[in-house]
Each structure stands twice: as C-alpha cells, then as structure tokens.
Design an enzyme around this catalytic site. Structure first.
Site, mmCIF file in Angstrom:
data_model
loop_
_atom_site.group_PDB
_atom_site.id
_atom_site.type_symbol
_atom_site.label_atom_id
_atom_site.label_comp_id
_atom_site.label_asym_id
_atom_site.label_seq_id
_atom_site.Cartn_x
_atom_site.Cartn_y
_atom_site.Cartn_z
ATOM 1 N N ASN A 40 0.844 -1.192 0.000
ATOM 2 C CA ASN A 40 0.000 0.000 0.000
ATOM 3 C C ASN A 40 0.881 1.245 0.000
ATOM 4 O O ASN A 40 1.336 1.694 1.052
ATOM 5 C CB ASN A 40 -0.910 -0.055 1.238
ATOM 6 N N CYS A 77 -2.031 5.081 0.713
ATOM 7 C CA CYS A 77 -2.985 5.475 1.754
ATOM 8 C C CYS A 77 -2.897 6.987 1.966
ATOM 9 O O CYS A 77 -1.843 7.491 2.332
ATOM 10 C CB CYS A 77 -2.724 4.748 3.068
ATOM 11 N N GLY A 125 -15.088 -2.565 -2.905
ATOM 12 C CA GLY A 125 -14.750 -1.822 -1.693
ATOM 13 C C GLY A 125 -15.970 -1.359 -0.937
ATOM 14 O O GLY A 125 -16.669 -2.142 -0.284
#
Lengths: 302, 260
Positions: free
Chosen positions: A127, A130, A265
C-alpha cells in the site's frame, strides 16, 4: 458456466472478484453473510509493523454517491496479526492477501518479510497509496523514484506474489505503474481513494478530524476506470481494478478496460453479499455473450 | 450473535410529530433473538446520493408478529425517504447489530433502574424497559425534550413504569434539563441507562459517577458498515479506539474517556 479462473503472478484466483482492503476487515466480519469459497480473494485490512491507533473520530462522512474516510490504518500491528488473526483466517477457502503499509522503507520491508513466512498468505498488496497517514503511505506512491525504491526493497525480501496498490492522486498514474513493474511488481491494483474534503457549514468546520480524507464509492468510478484503461496500455503485468464498483456491470467495465481481476470496496458496506452477487453476474454475462473464459474479456474493449 | 441481511415488509409507517415517525416492519420468518440497545442498518432504496445504510436502534421487538418498531427522527435525505415509505413496501435490513444494554439477572430482589432519554434517544429505552420488567425489575423513565411537542409516545412508556418529564420551557413536566429533575435529588437507583444527545448523556454520566451508579450510554457515532469492518465509528476508550457498531453502541461509562 464460463471459466472464471484468473492468474495474478503465481497466484491463481478461482474468479476475478476480490474484496478491497479496509472494507472487509479480515473476512471474519462477513462470515455470517457470505461463504469465502465463492469469491476470488480477500485483501485484508492494512497492516503495519507496529500497532496504530488511527486518526481521531470523526473519520467518515457520506458525500454524494460516495463517502470520505480518514481511518488512518488503525491496526494492531503485524506481530498481533501473526499471533492472533492468522491462525483464525489461514484456513479460509479463498486467497487471503495482506495489505502492507508503513512509514519508512524499512517498515515495509520488515513487515513484508514477516508475512513472507506465513504459508497461507500467497501474496501481499503493497500500500503506497494510503492518503490518511502523516508519514509514508501515499508519499511513496506519488513519485516514481520513491515508488521504485520501495518496490525494489520489498521485492528483494518478499518471495511470493507482490501487488502494488497505486494512488490516483498523481499527475500520471501510468508512470508510477511502470516504475513498479520495472522493479519487479507482479501486478498493480488501482485505484486507492481520491483525496477530498467536506465541510459542515453550520459549524463552519471540516467533517473529518483530519480535514481531508479519501473519497470512495460510485462517484469515483469514472476516474478509476479511466486510470485502469490508461495503465493497461502502459504495463504488461496484470491489473486489479477497483473504485466504486457496485454491481456486475461495473465490474465488467473494469475488466473490459483492462483489469484481470477486480476489488469490491465501499459497496460491501451497503450490501455485505454484493461480492458473491457480482461473481454470479459476471458468469451470466460471459454465458450470455458467449465468452468461454473471463480472461478473454480483459482489455476486450472494442 | 449471528447477523442477517433480509427484506422486511412495512406494516405501518406512522408520523409521531413534525420530525419523528414510527416505522413498523415485519419479517417473513421467525425473528432471531434481539437485545435491547441493538440496532439495524437500513438500506435506502433508489437513493444513490444517500447510499450508505442508516443505523437505527430497535424500539421494540415483537416475536409474536415477527415485527420490530423503529422510532426515527427526520434528519436528512435518507430518513426523509424512510418517512415516505408506504405500507407493504420492502425494506432491506442488516440485523441485529451491536452489543445491547447489559441486563441484570432475574432475581428475587427487585432492582430499580433509571432510564434517561432525550429526543429520539428514547427509542431503545422502550425495548429495554420491557426487558427489565420481564426480568422482574422496575424501570423508571426520565424523559426530556425541548417542548411538549417533542415528547414521543409518552403514554406507551407509562405502561411500563413511572415516567418523569422535563421540557425546556416547563410547559410539561419540570422545567429545564433531565439532569436538573428533582427525582435525581430524592431517589436512589441500582443503575442508570441513557440514550440521547451527547451533552445530555455526558451530564447523566457525570451525575452517575458522582453517586457511583453503574451507568451505560448508547452512542451514535457516524458509521458506515455497521459490522466492524470499516473502523469509521470508533470511540476513544480506555483501551484505545473501539468500533461502536460491534463493541457498542452501548458502553459503560467506565470504558469511556469523557472529560466529565
């Protein structure tokens, strides 16, 4: 019944429908609603080397056809994950993927190394996108050089499938995707949330404690789709597309634009069974349009 | 407790006053066990702008008719859609969610509990009062509102126990806020439960603390998923940030870090 199997690096998914990190907990939260054996995989909550308390409340506000969040990677750290969560989830009948985040390159590497030793975790999602942490996170994903550095460092110490999650908050997402590919990423996933904000006019204050946050939901779908389309033209590695997918038709759009697989999501919050419904919808579409395999649909935009 | 997602049928949708309504919905099968203080997440159909579910506490559960009641305040576009629902419409709910109030044991010694509500916060206290009564205990209600118009379904609460009222203008009940009510000066209780606006609950918590009463509050933090996945609705507690959708909405004041 069409062939729904897809490959992401050395990873084989029984179908292209997975759930996005931060929206599906560790899968455990959804066991009353779906059977994990019905979906391709679960990207678990962002995990960092050390525990994180996340940002102060309020962390969420609904906006037109979407929501802003500023959770800030609240998690109990990778050691807690290994000792207490992994034993519970390791036998879930789907691909269980850890989303790895950190403040420094060393954090990412140390976290990825620990996950590498877990037999039942076949991949990580790095990731570098973020938007809700002060250090690290998106800072690594908005610049080709730092994206390349972090992918290179993690690639050296992580042996299994490495997926790099990209930020849309950049001038040209294809450059970041190319950097990740050049340093050995097996796939890219995109997009993470779009930076945004909302103001409470009565209080004349931002709704979120952090002022800005990450926008998700159907309102970002056209942006995400455009980025998947552009990235598909720019890289050879598989793309996992996401951003506002709420039904099978949305998912098929992403696949046509070039995604090999997709993540659901925010839609999980509205319908906890949506992932399984989308698997069924994709299968119906393939049958109806005479496709033998979902793989034939990737990038099949006419 | 197992959670479910299913379509319910609207059996009645009744306006209570200018900004509250009582929505009754029935399930096509037996209700699972539900606890006072638990809530449901309502899907707002055909409303893409307000696409998140609305968390609403359970006002009552009627297992005989497989029905639950939801006492709802009109706040914005989402609740306006719900207020417009007609009898026989379908409504998709995720249920039952959250932990619920902790209930005392059924015991030969009758205990007296004070249930303090404000605004639509009275909703779960009806369910709680019924449960306390069934366990052989005595619920005493203290309900506050801005004006007499804002007091909701008082006659129903009166069937469960004594009801004390306050209004800000004093036209009904005592004048002022619930925490100024004379009942608090002259009576003692075995515990306090409260649900309503945050400043009211904090004042109640401060009162409970000063008399060492066990006290539980029902929080209303903004939430998205309702099942502990998104980590949006956290409350800062003595053990860190905790989701109120799974570890609440009911919390003991000892768990909270309120500066009271």
């Amino acid at each position: 019944m069409a062939d729904l199997n897809v490959k992401i690096g050395t990873l084989s998914l029984r179908n292209p429908v997975t759930t996005a990190s931060g929206t599906f907990g560790y899968g455990t939260e959804y066991l009353d609603f779906i059977n994990p054996a019905r979906i391709g995989g679960i990207f678990m909550k962002g995990t960092t080397l050390l525990p994180r308390e996340g940002n102060p409340y309020p962390r969420m506000v609904e906006t037109a056809s979407g929501m802003l969040n500023a959770v800030g990677l609240q998690n109990k750290g990778v050691d807690y994950f290994i000792s207490y969560i992994y034993p519970e989830i390791k036998n879930y009948p789907t691909c269980m993927i850890v989303n790895v985040c950190g403040s420094t390159i060393e954090d990412y590497v140390a976290c990825a190394e620990k996950i590498d030793s877990l037999e039942a975790i076949p991949a990580i999602e790095l990731n570098i996108s973020c938007p809700n942490v002060k250090e690290g996170g998106m800072a690594f994903g908005t610049d080709c050089k730092s994206a390349a550095q972090i992918v290179k460092a993690v690639r050296k110490s992580y042996s299994k499938t490495l997926i790099v999650k990209l930020s849309p908050n950049v001038t040209d997402i294809t450059e970041i995707a190319r950097s990740a590919e050049a340093e050995g990423a097996d796939a890219v996933s995109l997009i993470n949330t779009v930076m945004g904000m909302a103001i409470d006019v009565d209080k004349r204050k931002p709704f979120l404690s952090t002022v800005t946050g990450g926008l998700s939901g159907p309102c970002i779908k056209p942006i995400a789709l455009r980025m998947v389309y552009q990235t598909h033209k720019a890289v050879k590695i598989p793309i996992i597309g996401m951003g506002g997918i709420a039904n099978a038709s949305d998912a098929i759009e992403f696949i046509l634009a070039g995604a090999a697989a997709i993540q659901i999501g925010t839609a999980n919050f509205i319908d906890p069974t949506i992932s399984v419904q989308i698997v069924e919808g994709i299968n119906d579409y393939l049958d109806k349009h005479g496709f033998h395999s979902v793989r034939d649909l990737t990038g099949a935009l006419e | 407790m197992k959670k479910y997602v299913a379509d319910w049928i609207v059996t009645e949708n009744k306006r209570i006053n200018h900004d509250h309504f009582l929505l009754k919905v029935a399930l096509n099968e037996s209700l699972p066990e539900m606890m006072p203080g638990q809530f449901v997440q309502i899907k707002i159909a055909d409303s893409p702008n307000t696409f998140l579910r609305r968390p609403i506490s359970i006002h009552y559960a009627d297992p005989l008719n497989n029905e639950i009641g939801l006492l709802i305040q009109l706040v914005g576009a989402g609740t306006r859609k719900l207020a417009e629902l007609r009898k026989n419409s379908r409504l998709n709910l995720v249920f039952p969610l959250g932990n619920g109030f902790s209930l005392p044991d059924k015991s030969p010694s009758i205990k007296r509990f004070l249930l303090i509500g404000g605004g639509a916060g009275v909703a779960p206290l009806y369910f709680l009062g019924s449960a306390l009564l069934r366990l052989g205990h005595t619920p005493v209600f203290l309900i506050g509102a801005k004006t007499a118009e804002d007091l909701l379904l008082i006659e129903e609460y009166e069937q469960l126990g004594a009801v004390h009222l306050t209004t800000e203008d004093g036209k009904v009940g005592e004048k002022g806020f619930v925490t100024n009510h004379s009942l608090l000066k002259t009576n003692s209780f075995d515990g306090i439960y409260t649900c309503g606006p945050l400043p009211m609950m904090q004042a109640v918590a401060a009162y409970a603390k000063s008399f060492n009463y066990p006290c539980e509050v029902s929080l209303e933090n903004r939430m998205a998923c309702g099942i502990g996945a998104c980590l949006c609705c956290v409350e800062n507690t003595v053990s860190g940030n905790r989701c109120i959708c799974t570890e609440g909405p009911v919390m003991n004041i000892e768990q909270l870090t309120w500066q009271i």
